[in-house]
Design an enzyme around this catalytic site. Structure first.
Site, PDB file in Angstrom:
ATOM      1  N   GLY A  70       0.814  -1.211   0.000  1.00  0.00           N
ATOM      2  CA  GLY A  70       0.000   0.000   0.000  1.00  0.00           C
ATOM      3  C   GLY A  70       0.848   1.262   0.000  1.00  0.00           C
ATOM      4  O   GLY A  70       0.515   2.248  -0.657  1.00  0.00           O
ATOM      5  N   ASN A 149      -7.310   4.155   9.349  1.00  0.00           N
ATOM      6  CA  ASN A 149      -6.790   2.913   9.930  1.00  0.00           C
ATOM      7  C   ASN A 149      -6.925   2.864  11.445  1.00  0.00           C
ATOM      8  O   ASN A 149      -7.058   1.792  12.021  1.00  0.00           O
ATOM      9  CB  ASN A 149      -5.331   2.694   9.517  1.00  0.00           C
ATOM     10  CG  ASN A 149      -4.488   3.934   9.600  1.00  0.00           C
ATOM     11  OD1 ASN A 149      -4.794   4.943   8.976  1.00  0.00           O
ATOM     12  ND2 ASN A 149      -3.436   3.875  10.369  1.00  0.00           N
ATOM     13  N   GLY A 199      -2.646  -6.002  -0.172  1.00  0.00           N
ATOM     14  CA  GLY A 199      -3.169  -7.352  -0.017  1.00  0.00           C
ATOM     15  C   GLY A 199      -3.259  -7.852   1.415  1.00  0.00           C
ATOM     16  O   GLY A 199      -4.215  -8.539   1.786  1.00  0.00           O
ATOM     17  N   THR A 236      10.079  -7.822 -12.698  1.00  0.00           N
ATOM     18  CA  THR A 236       9.428  -9.099 -13.019  1.00  0.00           C
ATOM     19  C   THR A 236       8.308  -9.348 -12.013  1.00  0.00           C
ATOM     20  O   THR A 236       8.500  -9.177 -10.805  1.00  0.00           O
ATOM     21  CB  THR A 236      10.471 -10.237 -12.999  1.00  0.00           C
ATOM     22  OG1 THR A 236      11.460  -9.914 -13.974  1.00  0.00           O
ATOM     23  CG2 THR A 236       9.833 -11.575 -13.329  1.00  0.00           C
ATOM     24  N   CYS A 324       2.287   1.159  13.252  1.00  0.00           N
ATOM     25  CA  CYS A 324       3.567   1.809  12.952  1.00  0.00           C
ATOM     26  C   CYS A 324       3.984   2.711  14.104  1.00  0.00           C
ATOM     27  O   CYS A 324       5.136   3.109  14.214  1.00  0.00           O
ATOM     28  CB  CYS A 324       3.451   2.645  11.688  1.00  0.00           C
ATOM     29  SG  CYS A 324       2.467   1.860  10.423  1.00  0.00           S
TER      30      CYS A 324
HETATM   31  N1  PLP Z   1      -2.649   3.306   4.084  1.00  0.00           N
HETATM   32  C1  PLP Z   1      -3.380   2.932   5.138  1.00  0.00           C
HETATM   33  C2  PLP Z   1      -4.660   3.635   5.436  1.00  0.00           C
HETATM   34  C3  PLP Z   1      -2.922   1.904   5.966  1.00  0.00           C
HETATM   35  O1  PLP Z   1      -3.657   1.546   7.027  1.00  0.00           O
HETATM   36  C4  PLP Z   1      -1.701   1.263   5.662  1.00  0.00           C
HETATM   37  C5  PLP Z   1      -1.172   0.210   6.539  1.00  0.00           C
HETATM   38  O2  PLP Z   1      -1.489   0.142   7.716  1.00  0.00           O
HETATM   39  C6  PLP Z   1      -0.992   1.693   4.530  1.00  0.00           C
HETATM   40  C7  PLP Z   1      -1.498   2.717   3.761  1.00  0.00           C
HETATM   41  C8  PLP Z   1       0.299   1.064   4.143  1.00  0.00           C
HETATM   42  O3  PLP Z   1       0.115  -0.217   3.593  1.00  0.00           O
HETATM   43  P1  PLP Z   1       1.306  -1.261   3.530  1.00  0.00           P
HETATM   44  O4  PLP Z   1       1.506  -1.780   4.907  1.00  0.00           O
HETATM   45  O5  PLP Z   1       0.843  -2.338   2.600  1.00  0.00           O
HETATM   46  O6  PLP Z   1       2.494  -0.547   3.000  1.00  0.00           O
END
Ligand code: PLP
Length: 383
Positions: A70, A149, A199, A236, A324
């Site tokens: 993401g 989130n 994913g 790839t 995080c």
């Molecule tokens: N955006 C949102 C709203 C998220 O909650 C997260 C992950 O917690 C991300 C982006 C980042 O995704 P990824 O962990 O796949 O890099």
């Protein structure tokens, strides 16, 4: 173990694991190869693309580009849009975005872009008049999340898209990472230009994501190299992961028990708010404006980390705000933006449910949590 941290990540579904395993064994061809091995891979990539397109309600599967996560999708969307519009250096985003957008926009600000940071109210909601007022002739990108989130608060991206389209020529990016798999998405009837997903938030493994790029949107490639993904994202193809993302998308598309998850979340949230002293909800009380799986609750004058550790000892996994942030020990930027007082923000716990949770999980959590909070509150120097 009771896992109530599905916004951090989810378990790989057995159906998804079964779909990807052959691609870690006998099916090892390169989709760019012209021989039988390669052609079989190409078919698998395109099938996965169709499965993701179906989940998102894209008009055509060519609008889906595979990425590694993401964060990559978010970074690519914003940087790729800026690169193609060098005369426009203004970005509009919100104060409650995930770090993948927030930290990038702060960096771009240091590099000379101008960023308008939209505020949210105490319930975590945006004022749409602020969105309109922020738009300028030199706005290149508007980037807004669909689901938060930490709190699960939903932003009305359909309405925001209409405002962006009507009042600017900006590209409209939506970070949909937390929403995909939890609520239905139908992009074709919206003004969304770019849409990020990941994913591992919906039962695929970590290490794969996608960016929806609406047909006709001019976006510079982020990774330069070979001509994969029609020259939009070199490298790839990560075959097992792409196949897994496709399988997870199909699983999510066919999932029909969102009501059960909502019911379990409501039971958890209502009981905690009704029975635990000093418990308060973070995020709007209007439940249709929140994800059906998330409850973010503050236990005032108690340390969230202490609750988390004691629940963990009892076999229950939750989170204090965004995963995080677990190491950083500053109160969450999202809760600060919502003006949650420090004494409450420090005691915030995010419960995020998923397809594998049962009523027994929730009843057990409801029996374990209140005495933990009561004991910690008793020891609190603030009380
Ligand atoms: N955006 C949102 C709203 C998220 O909650 C997260 C992950 O917690 C991300 C982006 C980042 O995704 P990824 O962990 O796949 O890099």
């Amino acid at each position: 173990m009771i896992y109530l941290d599905n916004n951090a990540t989810t378990r790989v579904a057995p159906e998804v694991r079964d779909a990807m395993l052959p691609y870690l064994a006998d099916l090892y061809g390169n989709p760019s190869s012209a021989h039988t091995f390669g052609r079989e891979m190409r078919r698998a990539v395109e099938r996965a693309r169709e499965q993701v397109a179906e989940l998102l309600g894209a008009t055509d599967s060519s609008e889906i580009v595979f990425t590694s996560c993401g964060s990559e999708s978010d970074n690519w969307a914003i940087r790729g849009a800026l690169e193609r519009r060098p005369d426009k250096r203004h970005i509009v985003t919100t104060r409650v975005e995930h770090e993948a957008v927030r930290n990038l926009c702060e960096k771009l600000e240091r590099e000379g872009c101008e960023v308008t940071w939209l505020d949210v109210d105490e319930e975590g909601l945006l004022n749409l008049e602020d969105v309109r007022a922020a738009l300028r002739p030199d706005t290149s990108v508007v980037s807004v999340m669909l689901a938060n989130n930490e709190t699960g608060v939903l932003f009305p991206v359909e309405e925001i898209g209409r405002i962006v389209r009507e009042h600017s020529r900006a590209v409209f990016h939506v970070d949909g990472v937390q929403a995909v798999g939890k609520i239905p998405i139908d992009l074709k009837n919206t003004e969304v230009d770019l849409f990020s997903l990941s994913g591992h938030k919906f039962h695929a493994p970590k290490g794969v994501g996608a960016l929806y790029v609406r047909d006709g949107v001019d976006l510079a490639p982020f990774i330069i190299g070979g001509g994969q993904e029609r020259g939009r994202r070199a490298g790839t193809e990560a075959m097992p992961y792409i196949v897994a993302l496709g399988a997870a998308s199909e699983l999510a598309h066919n999932f029909d028990a969102h009501g059960t998850i909502r019911h379990l979340r409501d039971r958890l949230e209502d009981t905690i708010l009704d029975t635990v002293p000093n418990a308060r909800l973070n995020g709007t009380r209007e439940r249709e404006r929140r994800l059906p799986n998330t409850a973010n609750i503050s236990f005032e004058y108690v340390e969230g980390e202490a609750i988390l550790a004691q629940l963990d000892d009892a076999g229950i996994s939750v989170s204090t705000g965004s995963a995080c942030n677990a190491e950083s020990r500053v109160s969450s930027a999202v809760l600060r933006a919502m003006n949650v007082p420090y004494t409450a923000a420090q005691g915030s716990i995010r419960f995020s449910l998923g397809r594998y949770n049962t009523e027994a999980d929730i009843e057990h959590t409801l029996s374990v949590l209140p005495p933990i909070v009561a004991r910690l509150a008793e020891m609190s120097p603030h009380k």
